[in-house]
Design a protein around this motif. Structure first.
Motif, short mmCIF file in Angstrom:
data_model
loop_
_atom_site.label_atom_id
_atom_site.label_comp_id
_atom_site.label_asym_id
_atom_site.label_seq_id
_atom_site.Cartn_x
_atom_site.Cartn_y
_atom_site.Cartn_z
N MET C 98 0.67 -1.34 0.22
CA MET C 98 0.04 0.20 0.04
C MET C 98 0.89 1.17 0.02
O MET C 98 0.69 2.31 -0.62
N LEU C 99 1.79 1.44 1.18
CA LEU C 99 2.32 2.57 0.88
C LEU C 99 3.72 2.37 -0.25
O LEU C 99 3.75 3.85 -0.93
N GLU C 100 4.32 1.50 -1.20
CA GLU C 100 4.82 1.36 -2.46
C GLU C 100 3.82 1.86 -3.52
O GLU C 100 4.66 3.14 -3.49
N TRP C 101 2.95 1.46 -3.05
CA TRP C 101 1.41 2.27 -4.58
C TRP C 101 1.83 3.43 -4.40
O TRP C 101 1.70 4.11 -5.60
N MET C 166 -10.97 -4.47 -2.63
CA MET C 166 -11.86 -3.24 -1.74
C MET C 166 -11.20 -2.06 -1.11
O MET C 166 -10.98 -1.58 -1.24
N ALA C 167 -11.60 -2.50 0.13
CA ALA C 167 -11.07 -1.95 1.61
C ALA C 167 -8.95 -1.51 1.65
O ALA C 167 -9.16 -0.34 1.86
N VAL C 168 -8.57 -2.14 0.30
CA VAL C 168 -7.29 -2.25 0.39
C VAL C 168 -7.52 -1.25 -0.64
O VAL C 168 -6.16 0.46 -0.52
N ILE C 169 -7.72 -0.84 -1.71
CA ILE C 169 -7.31 -0.08 -2.91
C ILE C 169 -8.49 1.05 -2.57
O ILE C 169 -7.92 2.78 -3.22
N ALA C 170 -9.70 1.11 -1.92
CA ALA C 170 -10.34 2.44 -1.46
C ALA C 170 -9.49 3.78 -1.17
O ALA C 170 -9.78 4.71 -1.43
N GLN C 200 -2.21 4.31 8.79
CA GLN C 200 -2.52 4.50 9.31
C GLN C 200 -4.47 3.08 9.53
O GLN C 200 -4.31 2.87 9.28
N HIS C 201 -4.43 3.13 7.61
CA HIS C 201 -4.88 3.00 7.29
C HIS C 201 -4.57 1.05 6.65
O HIS C 201 -5.79 0.19 7.09
N ALA C 202 -3.85 0.88 6.59
CA ALA C 202 -3.52 -0.38 6.45
C ALA C 202 -3.33 -0.84 7.84
O ALA C 202 -3.80 -2.18 7.48
N GLU C 203 -2.81 -0.09 8.91
CA GLU C 203 -2.27 -1.04 9.90
C GLU C 203 -4.11 -1.40 10.63
O GLU C 203 -3.79 -2.20 11.12
N LEU C 204 -4.71 -0.20 10.20
CA LEU C 204 -6.56 -0.81 10.92
C LEU C 204 -6.81 -2.29 10.38
O LEU C 204 -7.52 -2.82 10.42
N ILE C 205 -7.08 -2.17 8.36
CA ILE C 205 -6.29 -3.11 7.66
C ILE C 205 -6.21 -4.05 8.75
O ILE C 205 -7.05 -5.31 9.10
N VAL C 206 -4.74 -4.58 8.41
CA VAL C 206 -4.04 -5.90 8.75
C VAL C 206 -4.41 -6.13 10.28
O VAL C 206 -4.86 -7.45 10.81
N ARG C 207 -4.73 -5.57 11.53
CA ARG C 207 -5.21 -5.57 12.45
C ARG C 207 -6.53 -6.57 12.50
O ARG C 207 -6.80 -7.10 12.75
N GLY C 208 -7.66 -5.65 12.17
CA GLY C 208 -8.97 -6.14 11.62
C GLY C 208 -9.02 -7.23 10.53
O GLY C 208 -9.58 -8.82 11.42
N LEU C 209 -7.63 -7.52 9.89
CA LEU C 209 -7.71 -9.41 8.99
C LEU C 209 -6.68 -10.40 10.45
O LEU C 209 -7.34 -11.73 10.32
N SER C 210 -6.56 -9.78 11.24
CA SER C 210 -5.81 -10.54 12.16
C SER C 210 -6.10 -10.99 13.76
O SER C 210 -6.28 -11.82 14.14
N VAL D 168 -12.87 7.43 7.40
CA VAL D 168 -15.19 6.95 7.59
C VAL D 168 -15.15 7.54 6.18
O VAL D 168 -16.55 6.54 5.76
N ILE D 169 -14.48 8.83 5.46
CA ILE D 169 -15.22 9.04 4.47
C ILE D 169 -15.31 8.53 3.13
O ILE D 169 -16.22 7.91 2.58
N ALA D 170 -14.31 7.81 2.96
CA ALA D 170 -13.14 7.63 2.08
C ALA D 170 -14.23 6.25 1.55
O ALA D 170 -14.33 5.77 -0.19
N PRO D 171 -14.58 5.46 2.24
CA PRO D 171 -15.11 4.10 1.59
C PRO D 171 -16.99 4.30 0.95
O PRO D 171 -16.70 4.28 0.11
N MET D 172 -17.30 5.89 2.05
CA MET D 172 -18.49 6.36 1.32
C MET D 172 -17.72 6.36 -0.71
O MET D 172 -18.97 6.40 -1.61
N LEU D 173 -16.98 7.84 -0.66
CA LEU D 173 -16.64 8.16 -1.88
C LEU D 173 -16.00 7.02 -2.80
O LEU D 173 -16.06 7.51 -3.61
N PHE D 174 -15.43 6.17 -2.55
CA PHE D 174 -15.12 5.48 -2.82
C PHE D 174 -15.70 4.44 -3.92
O PHE D 174 -16.33 4.26 -5.24
N LEU D 175 -16.60 4.10 -2.91
CA LEU D 175 -19.03 3.65 -3.75
C LEU D 175 -19.58 4.69 -4.38
O LEU D 175 -19.17 3.78 -5.77
N ILE D 176 -19.48 5.71 -4.26
CA ILE D 176 -19.76 6.43 -5.29
C ILE D 176 -19.19 6.80 -6.48
O ILE D 176 -19.85 6.95 -7.01
#
Lengths: 214, 214, 214, 214
Positions: C98-101, C166-170, C200-210, D168-176
């Motif tokens: 995510m960071l490299e992209w 999608m959550a990663v790309i968003a 932050q987002h990456a952290e959030l996702i990885v935490r959630g997945l774990s 919070v807003i990001a996924p909304m906008l992504f979906l939109i």
DNA sequence: CATGAATGAGTGTTCATTCAT
DNA sequence: CATGAATGAACACTCATTCAT
């Protein structure tokens, strides 16, 4: 001999376009006024398409300013030089100036745009300001200069400069309006020659300026 | 007894509608000219709807004509009477006439429609002819009568009648144009009072007419 | 020996013309979008005439497609290799990716054309399909691969693959849109650094997945 | 009973015109964007002539603003009330808010104009400013209020307010964006239900906000 | 190959005029 | 009589595309 490149059709036309457009615009602005002249009609009269007009002039207003610069500003500045070089009395100069202005500007088609601006200035403030700065101010200054010169040389006496300048300009504008408005043109032009009117008026003014007690 | 209609408020308004529209149209035509005046604005200023305007006047052009008829003829004919009754020298009469015309017509809002007609006559040929016949010709005749009277009484000498009539009218029209065109009003109006300009001009002309050798 | 053409300066420029046009077009398409970018401006920025642009590209739309092909495909495919070679946990890989992209694509000018395509795809269906096939699908596949690897290694649990991809790309797309749209850039860019947002987002996702129970 | 005036055809249509135009405009702005939507087409879709459109809306830009006010501003302000009245934890509120926003706005046609503004803001600064002031700011404020409430109640910890609001807003906008751009809509929408995506994301965020050490 | 002059269809907006109510 | 909603022709200005040079 075909090696030496003479301007080709494409090229030659390009160089003439602005002039042709300016001429067409002058005709139409004088004939119909600014607002009533359609850009497309100007283009058509110059033998080009609407798009071409805007290739050379950013807007209808710019086209108009160019027409003014070409046809009105020039005659005024010519007057400036001549006044500077004039040998003779101020009375003679004033008469000469009035007659020459009529001959070189007032009597030509170009004077129609002065009529046009006076007519439409209220609806096009920017054009009014342009005309004010480029035409009215220089012309009035020129005249006031002549009058002041006459005063300092003891030739002209007992007069208000601004009022007298107006008195000089007034018959010019009157004739210009007459010439270019069908509401007036039939009354004035057939009854007398404009030059005679100007000459008479010039005589009247110079006489008045030379009188001892006002 | 109910046959004799006592005009109610609503009734009176109805009957006054055309007059209110004419007045509103006068204001706006003077302010903006014919083409730039919108029918809806006229209606609004008269307090009626757009549709109502076209109920009383077939078209904007007809409205225009009605305004001209209403406002332009009267002031001219008044002058005729006064000239006939005037006691005094022709020089005095000429000066009086010029000043009074300015006071009663030139300085009023109504003079704006002279400016308007002169400005837009080219686009409305019928109006040009009307103005020519109803305004210009009578005014010129009146003036020429005064000048001829002066000549036959030995008061005025060595002048061309038509030219001199123009010389009398010219400053009037010049002032009217100045008053109603932003292209001119800023140069003229602040520098002097119009009546002074007229007075000076009248003086100049009468002086010129009275001089022995032209 | 004169047969082997040593590229002269003029010659080299000629050969580089398309590239220069492409670069100019990239700048302008990113800045203004497709419809609002004028062909003449592209040509001017590339230092050639309007006619020359149409010499190399049949139409503005073809130019657009060429820009897309040139700038959009490369960054995506680079990611594929790195994923294959990555040593470390899937959580680390995901964060790294995510960071490299962001660093290599999102933060660059080139990402503007993603914004541009998303914005104007509806008016250019062919481009939409192209972007879908060449960009979206490969990127999503790559991500889903990483997620599945994490699941099979017991590192990630309780998640839906498509949704998580999608959550990663968003956030990437969100940042790209923010960066290139004045409707969003002022709210986002000044408040935080994009990399921090990604992190932050990456952290959030990885935490959630774990986390054990979803 | 015919005495009691029911609105006649003319009258009834008038009252519905603005609504019909607004609806047509919404459709077309969403479908084609602001620049590519022609005023005449909007009018035609509403079943009226081009002139009628400008009877109700001063300009295309005003039409657009009206569409925004009708379709975007309203949902945002509804959210404000509900937040004020919400009984329950901030985590529940945040999830509720995200899902409801999607349900009431994101999933509707109206959300297309958010996509549209983001897409074209660069070319229409005034619209961007309008959207910024009327939509972005209130929405962000609302969210930040909820987050701060959570922090002060000890429910949310260790987070940066601005960043989290964006998250919070990001996924909304992504979906939109996905929903309204053919460059994205085929990838996302078929793979999962947007509500699930939102729900998952909401869960992820709330979980993250509730974790003791960041 | 390269130029840039020329085109003309297209767009937002205005306004005199009409006509159903 | 009065209204005002509706019309549609008009107009300034733009821009992708062509083509003679």
């Amino acid at each position: 001999m075909s090696e030496i490149s003479t301007p080709q059709k494409h090229e030659r036309r390009k160089q003439h376009r602005p002039g042709e457009l300016l001429e067409a615009a002058l005709d139409l602005f004088v004939e119909k006024g600014f607002a009533a002249t359609r850009a497309e009609e100007v283009a058509a009269r110059a033998g080009v398409s609407k798009g071409t007009l805007f290739l050379y002039f950013q807007s209808k207003e710019e086209l108009f300013k160019a027409v003014v610069r070409e046809n009105v500003v020039k005659p005024v500045s010519e007057g400036v030089e001549e006044v500077a070089n004039f040998k003779g009395s101020c009375g003679q100069l004033l008469k000469y100036l009035m007659l020459e202005w009529w001959r070189r500007y007032g009597s030509t088609k170009a004077s129609g745009i002065s009529k046009m601006i006076i007519s439409e200035a209220n609806n096009f403030p920017e054009l009014a300001a342009f005309y004010q700065a480029e035409v009215i101010m220089p012309a009035v200054s020129l005249l006031q200069g002549v009058l002041e010169r006459g005063r300092s040389q003891g030739e002209f006496k007992n007069f208000n400069t601004e009022q007298t300048a107006m008195a000089v300009i007034a018959p010019m504008l009157f004739l210009i309006m007459s010439k270019h408005s069908s509401a007036l043109c039939h009354s004035g032009s057939k009854l007398m020659k404009p030059e005679d009117f100007i000459a008479q008026h010039a005589e009247l003014i110079v006489r008045g300026l030379s009188v001892e007690n006002a």
